[in-house]
Scaffold this active site. Structure first.
Site: not given
Ligand code: NAD
Ligand code: MLT
Length: 541
Positions: A153, A235, A264, A282
């Protein structure tokens, strides 16, 4: 007294509480920042818990879950939840994966721009009366290669925005197809090394799993282009922080930015002293819209699950019954009842459960699993195992934990799809192998939409499996049916229906007597002494 109690362990946006307040059957309690030591003794009193990343829902916390049925995560990442342990306990784990996507995408873009132009340092410089413009010679994004690790996503939405900057966009994601990437204007590389070697800017967007832990090591950074930029808004734990620190200090990397850390907050982290690294606490999800998004999604989903309505974002329920077509729901239901009947008729130590789905409709209705499950069965298999185990396992068996119970008991489960089985099509066939017997049970759904059990071992029948039955197996001799009717009448047990089937005149017969009341063990014992009766059981299907 309200029906459901929910515990919330981190602050949610106001919109979430509004949804909970509107539900007259729900009582919720906010205990933001509660420590696990305080949470553990009270968790069992709640039907659901809603968390963010502040609560580590680990095996220890889940050791006494009482009536807990749902863990709701107001966010995407589930690395703080022991999903396997929750699954074994039949607890639904759900997140709010779409609520904060754009917030994280936009922060990623912000970090890319910050790292390319060193904006935070420039700001600090001017505030301290500096005006050394040469120090802030940046790199332009136009024409550069952006390497996205994880094209989910967030990764996809970063790609769309990077394309509009005129960047060349590459990705590595072993779980998506090259055509899918191409349709977004992204070139997919087959290996992470190739992606790293070709990218000017690398940005991480994968979940933290056993597979992705320390994905970016010293060796991987060495593969990257000299002077590359590195971004992590996904992450902590995906990157070996000490290697990143070295690469920034040595000038191997031009700059980097990260929103997430191994620990963290990163109080003791060496990263804090590096001036070509830009840090945020974060905050990827922290926009008004992002927080509202996750709060609304998680609260709605938790309520839906508590009330038995359809919900979308569970990560450990292998499928959702409500999402199957009405036709497949009928097969699903009859599979569960088939398992339940087989479970009660089985004698001996169970070794194998083999499910066969016969008929083209099962190919057409193939269900893709939305998450990486160790048990990638079709819904009918889950249903049959669950039904089967209900009488063997004392703990509550659910569609989530049934395969774990089977595995723990050394029961081998297999499933097969065939066009036809013994000239039968549109049937679900369950073979139960124990150390004493091997019996085949067969079910189907008739054109009237009602599921039937049509085979028990060698016996053909037409049984609507729903309710309570007296089951008996006997040698087909005159008088037995009369005897059973008289006996049940004597004990004031009403017979609603009677299904008798035999292999041949004077051969073996089985009967299912549909009764309105439960049958006591004393009645079963009395019956089993009657000449010609081989086996007697009371069944609930
Ligand atoms: P998602 O599940 O939609 O996408 C993750 C993608 O990673 C998938 O397409 C999957 O196929 C791919 N993937 C899995 N293993 C893999 C590997 N070994 N090598 C390459 N690709 C691989 O998730 P998302 O909603 O796009 O979120 C992505 C990341 O962002 C997650 O770790 C989520 O926790 C993090 N996130 C962080 C914050 C923040 O506050 N910083 C906010 C939202 C999401
Ligand atoms: C998430 O995974 O949605 C983000 O890292 C944000 C949070 O941890 O609240």
């Amino acid at each position: 007294m309200k029906n459901f109690k929910i515990l919330i362990t981190d602050h949610l946006a106001e919109e979430g509480y509004r949804i909970l307040n509107a539900d007259s059957e729900v009582d919720y309690e906010l205990r933001a920042g509660i420590k696990n030591s305080e949470l553990k003794p009270i968790l069992k009193d709640y039907d659901a818990i809603i968390t963010r990343s502040g609560t580590t829902v680990d095996k220890d916390l889940l050791s006494d879950t009482g009536k807990l049925r749902i863990i709701g995560r107001a966010g995407v990442g589930l690395d703080n939840v022991d999903i396997e342990e929750a699954s074994k306990r039949g607890i639904i784990v759900m997140n709010a994966p779409t609520g904060n996507t754009l917030a994280a995408v936009e922060l990623t873009l912000g970090l890319i721009l910050s790292a390319a132009r060193k904006i935070p340092s420039a700001d600090f410089h001017v505030r301290n009366d500096g005006w050394d413009r040469k120090r802030f010679l940046g790199v332009q994004l136009y024409g550069k290669a952006l390497g996205i690790v994880g094209l989910g996503r967030i990764g996809r939405n970063v790609a769309v925005r990077a394309n509009s900057f005129g960047m060349r966009v590459f990705a590595y994601d072993p779980y998506i197809k090259a055509e899918t990437a191409e349709s977004m204007g992204v070139t997919l590389f087959k290996t992470l090394d190739e992606l790293l070697a070709h990218s000017d800017i690398v940005t991480l967007h994968t979940p933290l799993t056993a597979e992705t832990k320390n994905l970016i090591t010293r060796e991987k950074i060495a593969i990257m282009k000299d002077g590359a930029i590195f971004i992590n808004c996904a992450r902590g734990g995906l990157v070996e922080e000490s290697a990143l620190a070295e690469a920034l200090k040595s000038g191997k990397l031009f700059s980097a930015a990260t929103d997430v850390y191994e620990e963290e907050p990163p109080i003791h982290s060496a990263l804090k002293s590096i001036d070509n690294l830009f840090l945020t606490p974060h905050i990827g999800a922290n926009t008004e819209e992002g927080q509202k998004g996750v709060a609304v999604i998680v609260c709605e989903q938790v309520l839906n699950a508590l009330h038995g309505r359809a919900y979308q974002f569970a990560v450990n329920t292998p499928f959702e019954r409500n999402r199957l077509s009405p036709d497949m729901q009928r097969f699903f239901d009859v599979s569960e009842r088939l398992g339940r009947l087989a479970g009660q008729l089985t004698n001996g130590r169970v070794q194998e459960l083999r499910l066969i789905m016969a008929g083209k409709r099962f190919n057409d209705s193939f269900v893709e699993h939305a998450f990486d499950s160790p048990f990638n069965y079709q819904p009918f298999t889950f249903a049959a195992i669950k039904g089967f185990l209900e009488f063997f396992v004392h703990e509550a068996v659910s569609f989530i934990n049934a395969p774990y119970f089977a595995k723990d008991r050394g029961i081998v489960v297999t499933e097969t799809k065939v066009q036809e089985y013994n000239k039968m099509s549109d049937h679900v066939i369950l073979t139960v192998k124990t150390d004493e017997e091997e019996t085949v049970y067969t079910a189907t759904v008739f054109s009237d939409g009602v599921g039937r059990i049509v085979g028990v071992g060698p016996f053909r029948l037409d049984l609507i499996p729903s309710g309570m039955y007296l089951y008996f197996r006997n040698v087909d001799t005159p008088g037995i049916v009369g005897y059973v009717g008289t006996l049940l009448g004597k004990h004031n047990i009403n017979i609603a229906n009677f299904e008798l089937t035999r292999l041949s005149p004077n051969g073996e017969a089985i009967s299912f007597v549909y009764v309105d009341e439960p049958i006591t063990q004393a009645v079963l014992d009395e019956m089993s002494g009657y000449p010609g009766i081989i086996e007697v059981k009371f069944l609930k299907v």
